[in-house]
Design an enzyme around this catalytic site. Structure first.
Site, PDB file in Angstrom:
ATOM      1  N   GLY A   1      -4.862   1.706  -0.869  1.00 42.64           N
ATOM      2  CA  GLY A   1      -5.806   2.953  -1.086  1.00 42.64           C
ATOM      3  C   GLY A   1      -6.945   3.027  -2.463  1.00 42.64           C
TER       4      GLY A   1
ATOM      5  CG  LEU B   1      -4.619  -1.204  -6.723  1.00 38.66           C
ATOM      6  CD1 LEU B   1      -6.552  -1.153  -6.319  1.00 38.66           C
ATOM      7  CD2 LEU B   1      -5.015  -2.818  -7.213  1.00 38.66           C
TER       8      LEU B   1
ATOM      9  CD  GLU C   1      -4.467   5.799  -3.155  1.00 41.22           C
ATOM     10  OE1 GLU C   1      -5.319   6.136  -4.029  1.00 41.22           O
ATOM     11  OE2 GLU C   1      -3.780   4.421  -3.333  1.00 41.22           O
TER      12      GLU C   1
HETATM   13 ZN    ZN Z   1      -1.988   4.354  -7.777  1.00 40.62          ZN
END
Ligand code: ZN
Length: 155
Positions: free
Chosen positions: A46, A89, A131
């Site tokens: 995501g 990330l 997200e």
């Molecule tokens: Zn994240």
């Protein structure tokens, strides 16, 4: 195809609130493409627009069941609770266990401006909640109940 640099913890943009998309312009379609390209390249499950420096309410998710693109996503129903491992990330090398609703219904626009309602559970539900949190400047590390790997320090 455009791969963007993913902002990392400490960048103040990650803590800002994203603005709703008022109109789906070619710019927004490009943003969706770039988000997906960047997510798949990373690779991740995501990505939210603020992670590539764009403070707009746009996310992409793919937990292995195909790409979901959502504009102005909102959680309209949530039930149950599950604690599970998460990473991000934007916070490489860090993992922790985060409680999330087990099932959610998310409403948002697709790239054609069509209102969609998605019922999700398991990893898909978790990724959507993660997200959508990014759009309000909330990171998973704010919600960790148990660290699995490298508790980060935010500067
Ligand atoms: Zn994240």
């Amino acid at each position: 195809m455009a791969i963007h640099k993913i902002l990392t913890l400490g960048d103040p943009i990650l803590r800002e609130k994203s603005q709703p998309v008022k109109k789906i312009t070619p710019h927004i379609l490009k943003l969706l493409d770039n988000l997906a390209d960047t997510m798949y390249e990373a690779p991740g499950v995501g990505l939210a627009a603020p992670q590539i420096g764009v403070l707009k309410r746009v996310i992409v998710v793919d937990v292995g069941e195909g790409l979901t693109e959502l504009i102005n996503p909102e959680i309209i129903a949530a039930t149950g609770q599950e604690v599970g491992p998460e990473g991000c990330l934007s916070i490489p090398g860090t993992q922790g266990e985060v409680p999330r609703a087990a099932e959610v219904t998310v409403r948002g626009l697709d790239r054609h401006g069509k209102l969609r309602e998605i019922a999700a559970e398991g990893l898909y539900a978790r990724a959507l909640q993660h997200e959508i949190d990014h759009l309000d400047g909330i990171l998973f590390i704010d919600k960790v109940v148990r660290w699995l790997e490298n508790k980060p320090e935010e500067r």
